[in-house]
Design a protein around this motif. Structure first.
Motif, PDB file in Angstrom:
ATOM      1  N   ARG A  18       0.855  -1.177   0.000  1.00 34.42           N
ATOM      2  CA  ARG A  18       0.000   0.000   0.000  1.00 34.42           C
ATOM      3  C   ARG A  18       0.896   1.232   0.000  1.00 34.42           C
ATOM      4  O   ARG A  18       1.753   1.359   0.872  1.00 34.42           O
ATOM      5  CB  ARG A  18      -0.895   0.025   1.240  1.00 34.42           C
ATOM      6  N   TYR A  86      -7.904   6.249  -5.534  1.00 37.61           N
ATOM      7  CA  TYR A  86      -7.329   4.941  -5.261  1.00 37.61           C
ATOM      8  C   TYR A  86      -7.250   4.137  -6.557  1.00 37.61           C
ATOM      9  O   TYR A  86      -8.198   4.115  -7.347  1.00 37.61           O
ATOM     10  CB  TYR A  86      -8.179   4.182  -4.234  1.00 37.61           C
ATOM     11  N   TYR A  88      -5.733   0.264  -8.171  1.00 31.31           N
ATOM     12  CA  TYR A  88      -5.244  -1.071  -7.866  1.00 31.31           C
ATOM     13  C   TYR A  88      -4.579  -1.627  -9.123  1.00 31.31           C
ATOM     14  O   TYR A  88      -5.177  -1.620 -10.198  1.00 31.31           O
ATOM     15  CB  TYR A  88      -6.417  -1.978  -7.450  1.00 31.31           C
ATOM     16  N   ILE A  97      -1.850  -1.201  -3.916  1.00 28.95           N
ATOM     17  CA  ILE A  97      -2.990  -0.315  -3.696  1.00 28.95           C
ATOM     18  C   ILE A  97      -2.410   1.084  -3.545  1.00 28.95           C
ATOM     19  O   ILE A  97      -1.641   1.359  -2.632  1.00 28.95           O
ATOM     20  CB  ILE A  97      -3.788  -0.695  -2.436  1.00 28.95           C
ATOM     21  N   THR A 117      -2.846   4.124   6.138  1.00 26.76           N
ATOM     22  CA  THR A 117      -2.627   2.682   6.033  1.00 26.76           C
ATOM     23  C   THR A 117      -1.476   2.340   5.101  1.00 26.76           C
ATOM     24  O   THR A 117      -1.293   1.175   4.743  1.00 26.76           O
ATOM     25  CB  THR A 117      -3.903   1.980   5.513  1.00 26.76           C
ATOM     26  N   ALA A 118      -0.690   3.349   4.699  1.00 31.90           N
ATOM     27  CA  ALA A 118       0.354   3.130   3.702  1.00 31.90           C
ATOM     28  C   ALA A 118       1.620   2.519   4.307  1.00 31.90           C
ATOM     29  O   ALA A 118       1.999   2.828   5.436  1.00 31.90           O
ATOM     30  CB  ALA A 118       0.702   4.448   3.013  1.00 31.90           C
ATOM     31  N   HIS A 225       3.435  -7.235   6.992  1.00 31.97           N
ATOM     32  CA  HIS A 225       2.078  -7.021   7.489  1.00 31.97           C
ATOM     33  C   HIS A 225       1.781  -7.976   8.640  1.00 31.97           C
ATOM     34  O   HIS A 225       0.639  -8.373   8.852  1.00 31.97           O
ATOM     35  CB  HIS A 225       1.058  -7.233   6.356  1.00 31.97           C
TER      36      HIS A 225
END
Length: 446
Positions: A18, A86, A88, A97, A117-118, A225
């Motif tokens: 992300r 955004y 994808y 993303i 959230t990057a 993650h």
């Protein structure tokens, strides 16, 4: 020939990155993103035809790749980005993303959304202008949100004759600034998004640069993650009580595990009440399991009947967070109306929303030298400052440095539901300047 099933299997096996792009107005963010999508063969035929048609209507000889991300009509008409776009896409090595955030100062708040959230932030700088205030603001937001990797993309190198000295000076200034903010990793790449230099393919015009292209770096930067390494946190979203003939006594607590691992038989504490129990069962997708981990959505059953409702937090007793009614945090103010001392707000933390009052605003960050302007009295749109908030009920907050999920919160206007500020509990930056600016009686900085 590879089957569709095999292609999806191969795709699911790749890692996910992300990332967010940021920069000042006309630095070329949308063009860079369009170039990434185009040169990595991630643009559908009808999308490209639409871009070519709009470009032709404007009298442009070549397709304007920025239109691939400027989706709103107002954005296309003005040639700017307003909303967070955004996208994808995927290569053979990784899935992506992308959040393309606006460059105007009044839309800096949108970067908070895109970068929250990057795993990586790409900060663009126009090689002709160098590091400006908006560049510093974006670096500060990336550091504040604990984005682990930052790429400095020095764009429009073609307009400065591809000079190495120009790139080196900008990279040195930005790296020193971002390092003072505590950004752990900074990678500088000289590019021309319009010409395609060092975006997907290496540039023939900058043989003095031996580093990766933007796409190569995005494909290879290490990303983790693993939320299971953190202490378990389970915010309750919904209480399930069927009270049917088949399940007359069933009581389960549904939600998404924010971090860590939950196990049947584990002693847990329910916050903020502090009551303790043991996990009797975990239900996932209609089946009972012995173990569950973030970010799975599950239903937890406890051995004891405890008064639990939406907003409560279940955590292992051995690593339960402390509760507090005095929240000290750094906030990025995102609303048009100021946030002042004494303001009555709602604070939303995970699934819990409680009343609160702003007791103090100790300082506001000055972006030029990272000093703290003391007691500003209020924060206005795009300000970054420290706040002390007193809540009506205890909250189980982690430090944001330990958990981006359970260490973050929103301040909300109780009158109309407007989001006022995005908050990060605990220390603001990994390391920050100790300088404090003295203010005279009228509030002027010296």
């Amino acid at each position: 020939m590879t089957s569709t099933t095999e292609q999806f299997a191969d795709l699911s096996a790749t890692t996910l990155l992300r990332f967010a792009t940021a920069g000042s107005v006309d630095d070329g963010k949308s063009t860079l993103v369009g170039r990434l999508l185009h040169d990595s063969k991630s643009v559908l035929t009808d999308q490209m035809e639409a871009v070519e048609a709009v470009s032709a209507q404007r009298g442009q000889d070549a397709p304007d790749l920025a239109l691939l991300t400027d989706g709103l009509r107002a954005e296309r008409e003005q040639g700017i980005t307003i909303d967070v776009a955004y996208r994808y896409f995927a290569t053979a090595r990784r899935r992506f993303i992308l959040a393309d955030t606006p460059g105007h100062v009044q839309y800096t708040r949108n970067m908070v959304t895109g970068a929250s959230t990057a795993d990586l932030a790409v900060v663009l700088v126009d090689a002709r202008n160098g590091v400006i205030e908006q560049t510093r603001r974006h670096a500060a937001v990336a550091a504040l949100l604990r984005v682990p990797h930052v790429v400095l993309a020095v764009n429009k190198m073609d307009l400065v004759g591809y000079q190495e000295s120009v790139f080196a000076a900008i990279a040195e200034e930005f790296t020193a600034y971002a390092s003072d903010l505590g950004v752990p990793e900074i990678t500088a790449i000289p590019i021309s998004a319009l010409a395609g230099d060092n975006v997907v393919e290496p540039s023939a015009n900058m043989d003095w640069y031996g580093g990766p292209t933007v796409l190569e770096h995005l494909e290879t930067v290490p990303v983790s993650h693993d939320l299971t390494a953190c202490p378990a946190r389970f915010p309750v979203q919904y209480v399930i009580r069927p009270q049917t003939a088949e399940h007359p006594d069933y009581r389960g607590y549904a939600g998404q595990i924010a971090s860590g691992v939950l196990r049947v038989g584990e002693a847990v504490t329910v916050l903020p009440s502090g009551r303790t129990s043991v996990i009797e069962g975990i239900d996932s997708l209609g089946k009972s399991v012995d173990i569950a981990w973030a970010p799975q959505s599950v239903t937890v059953r406890l051995k004891d009947e405890i008064d639990i409702s939406r907003g409560d937090l279940i955590a292992p007793s051995a690593s339960a967070p402390a509760t507090t009614q005095d929240v000290e945090a750094t906030v990025c103010h995102v609303a048009d109306q100021p946030l002042a001392v004494g303001a009555r707000v709602l604070i939303k933390h995970t699934t819990r929303t409680v009343k609160a009052i702003v007791k103090e605003i100790p300082s506001r960050l000055t972006l030029d030298d990272l000093s703290q302007h003391p007691n500003p009295g209020q924060l206005v749109a795009n300000d970054i400052g420290r706040v002390v908030v007193r809540t009506a009920e205890p909250l189980a907050l982690d430090a944001y440095a330990d958990s981006r999920r359970t260490g973050s919160f929103l301040l909300i206007d109780p009158a109309d539901g407007t989001t006022l500020a995005a908050g990060m509990a605990g220390e603001s930056f990994a390391s920050q300047a100790e300088t404090t600016v003295q203010a005279d009686e009228e509030g002027w900085d010296f």
